[in-house]
Design an enzyme around this catalytic site. Structure first.
Site, PDB file in Angstrom:
ATOM      1  N   GLU A 144       0.894  -1.163   0.000  1.00  0.00           N
ATOM      2  CA  GLU A 144       0.000   0.000   0.000  1.00  0.00           C
ATOM      3  C   GLU A 144       0.926   1.204   0.000  1.00  0.00           C
ATOM      4  O   GLU A 144       1.275   1.731   1.045  1.00  0.00           O
ATOM      5  CB  GLU A 144      -0.914  -0.028   1.229  1.00  0.00           C
ATOM      6  N   GLU A 153       4.204   8.615  -4.057  1.00  0.00           N
ATOM      7  CA  GLU A 153       5.014   8.139  -2.931  1.00  0.00           C
ATOM      8  C   GLU A 153       6.097   7.164  -3.376  1.00  0.00           C
ATOM      9  O   GLU A 153       6.675   6.451  -2.551  1.00  0.00           O
ATOM     10  CB  GLU A 153       4.108   7.494  -1.870  1.00  0.00           C
TER      11      GLU A 153
END
EC number: 2.1.1.321
Length: 677
Positions: A144, A153
């Site tokens: 995740e 990210e």
């Protein structure tokens, strides 16, 4: 060991480095993290669990051992899901040390100590082999690593490395794939976050128009995505110009390439208009068949009534480099380019195929006009707010005379130009764009207020001191009180009958019940049957470490709430006088009038420009008897979450009041507060 942290100083208007305890950074990270929000995201957690169960089953059906690699494990939740689904062993990788320590405790507490190994490293440093962090490569990859933009990210380079070094070829992946969707729209509201619109000024000698210079008009802006809760944007604020189309997708079960690339789709406009904005979101298929799907689609696309609120994944607004007219039915090409961490878009008319192919690569936008570096998106919106500008014009007209010597203290403000057009003889300013050919009329002073000398002002005294006030370093509403400190610093240069605009400010407060925002600070207890109390305790401990008496900034137009009390003025600041030496303190109580859950207090500033003209940075109005609130969309309001929530279901349940104590420290410019229910 000490650590240095950047913090805005409201008394100087600058960023300063403060020495803090070595744990400060950790506590900040945890206190302000979105872990609680993710643990409350029922839809996400349920879909991950279903996907993990299915992946473990597929591996077991092949007669293989299920070895899981979980990158960015956080609380260890996904690894525990895998272990309880029958995985033989899980490697849970977490780079953030306090989080890895918490994961170890949570895993042990839930009885998975023998099945899960927590590795406190960046995944690119994990080793495989008899003496390595992992005994062998994994055949199930669970991660995740996603943000609102999907790749912001670093998901792509992480996947690329994992496929090369940490997982088997043909591994199962949860999620299996992600798909990015786009929709072309026209929106004056959203476009106003990226371009400066002309400002019309009715002066005594006719109408004047402030226009932005051509380099600003043609500037493509900055490449960073604008991520917002699109579900709070009413359909009346934009016009849909195309259907939703798939822009690109990434299959996480196969080797992933992070190198820069472009994708192109053909769009057929469903309506004629000005293409200004690309709205974008993504969904994830947790399994190869696409039966387990988790989507970020906004309300006008997603037909389901069961709507999952989340703040860790929202939707994206991208500004096209220029506004492009499109005609219904006349095809256009939309190009998306990405590097490892970001995406940007360009729209082109459909021309000859060869000509188009040559022009596919689009450079990342770079701001050439400086405005997009000085002003963030809400600030552009604020400067384009005609009602707000009108209030400043009306106030300036009341105070300016033909012989006024005007000093403006605000960052990147239009007030100096307004003051000049409204008849001020001389305008001094700390900073402004060379715009509208007024360089000889508006003098830009490059000195801090305390270093201002008579020669800067041509030996004249200032008769009108103005500010919005707005400063780029301000995080919380009261940080713009730097204007008061600057006004104090220039006292010796003010005429005895100086007019200060705004003449004063006031701090306001109201008790509210949030529809959803409460989740980001609410303990979770158990998540999908796993005990994550350790995480709750960790967040609580970090909030208590430093921040417990502090509010946090949130743009409340994105986060619906209802008022449980009337708004109340709690402190006033008189700019006609200098900043006092002593603290400004107040205590009192606010009556609760509506039933509901008292999640916290919202605080904001109001600036009193002239006798009967005020601008609010917070509450605009309470729109109905239910207490639904309308907030200033250009500002962040301060939210103070109560440590315990009081719920009243009937009028007789209502606690009579919430008591408060608020202290404004004039030495630091900060406000400390305490509330008791």
């Amino acid at each position: 060991m000490k650590t240095f942290c950047g913090r805005a100083n409201p008394t100087t208007g600058t960023m300063e480095w403060l020495e803090q305890d070595e744990n400060y950074d950790y506590h900040q990270e945890i206190a302000r993290s979105r872990y609680a929000d993710m643990l409350h995201d029922k839809d996400r957690n349920m879909k991950y669990y279903q996907g993990i169960r299915a992946a473990v089953s597929r591996v077991k059906e092949r007669g293989e051992k299920a070895i899981v690699l979980d990158i960015g494990t956080g609380t260890g939740l996904l690894s525990m899901m895998a272990a309880s689904a029958g995985a033989d062993f899980c490697y849970a990788v977490e780079v953030f040390k306090p989080m890895a320590n918490a994961a170890v405790k949570i895993v042990e507490k839930n009885g998975f100590r023998d099945k899960i190994k927590v590795i406190n490293k960046h995944s690119t440093e994990v080793t495989v082999g008899p003496d390595g962090d992992m005994q062998c490569r994994a055949n199930i990859l669970v991660t995740e690593l996603f943000d609102t933009e999907l790749i912001g990210e670093g998901a792509l380079p992480t996947y690329e490395h994992a496929h090369k070094y940490l997982v088997q070829e043909g591994c199962e992946a949860v999620p299996h794939r992600a798909t990015v969707y786009v929709q072309l729209v026209e929106s004056k509201r959203m476009w106003s976050w990226n371009k400066l619109f002309p400002v019309h000024v009715e002066a005594e000698d006719g109408e004047k128009i402030i226009v932005s210079p051509s380099e600003m008009e043609n500037c493509p802006g900055v490449p960073s995505v604008c991520d917002i809760q699109l579900n709070q944007m009413p359909l009346s604020d934009f016009t849909i110009l195309s259907d939703v189309v798939t822009m690109f997708s990434v299959d996480f079960s196969k080797p992933v390439r992070s190198a820069s690339t472009c994708y192109r789709v053909q769009l057929e406009p469903v309506k004629s208009g000005k293409a200004q904005i690309v709205l974008s979101w993504w969904d994830m298929d947790m399994d190869p068949s696409g039966m387990i799907n988790c989507t970020m689609a906004p309300y006008w696309v997603k037909s389901t009534s069961a709507f999952q609120w989340r703040d860790h994944w929202m939707q994206c607004v991208y500004f096209l480099p220029n506004e492009e007219p499109v005609l219904q039915g006349e095809k256009v090409y939309l190009t998306a380019c990405r590097d490892e961490y970001s995406v940007w878009y360009k729209l082109q008319k459909a021309r000859g195929e060869e000509e188009n192919k040559a022009d596919v690569r689009v450079e990342s936008p770079v701001c050439r006009c400086q405005a997009h570096l000085l002003w963030n998106r809400p600030r552009f919106g604020e400067l384009n707010d005609q009602n707000r500008t009108r209030q400043y014009i009306e106030s300036l007209m009341k105070v300016l005379k033909t012989d006024s010597v005007c000093l403006c203290i605000s960052d990147g403000s239009l007030l100096p130009v307004l003051a000049h057009y409204l008849g001020a003889k001389q305008v001094e300013y700390y900073f402004f764009f060379k715009v509208n050919h007024l360089e000889d009329k508006i003098k830009i002073i490059e000195a801090r207020p305390e270093l201002l000398t008579s020669s800067h002002l041509d030996d004249k005294k200032i008769s009108v001191l103005v500010g919005e006030p707005f400063f780029t370093t301000s995080l919380l509403p009261w940080h713009n009180l730097y204007f008061w400190y600057a006004r104090t610093a220039v006292t010796s240069h003010l005429s005895s009958d100086v007019t200060v605009l705004p003449q004063s400010a006031s701090l306001h407060m109201m008790i509210v019940e949030f529809q959803d925002l409460w989740r980001i600070r609410s303990p979770c207890g158990t998540c999908e049957g796993f005990d994550v109390q350790t995480m709750d305790d960790m967040i609580k401990n970090s909030l208590n470490f430093r921040e417990s008496k502090e509010a946090e900034p949130h743009p409340l137009w994105e986060y619906p709430c209802k008022s449980l009390s009337d708004p109340q003025e709690v402190l006033t600041f008189d700019f006609r006088k200098t900043v006092p030496q002593h603290c400004l303190s107040t205590e009192g109580s606010v009556n609760l009038l509506r039933i509901g859950k008292s999640h916290g207090a919202v605080l904001w500033m109001e600036y009193h420009l002239a006798a009967d003209i005020s601008v609010s940075t917070g509450l605009m109005q309470i729109s109905n008897e239910k207490g639904n609130c309308e907030w200033n969309p250009h500002c962040k309001q301060a939210v103070y979450f109560f440590s315990s929530v009081i719920e009243s279901e009937t009028v007789s349940d209502l606690p009579s009041a919430v008591t408060y104590a608020i202290d404004f420290d004039t030495k630091t410019g900060e406000i400390a507060m305490d509330f008791k229910l």
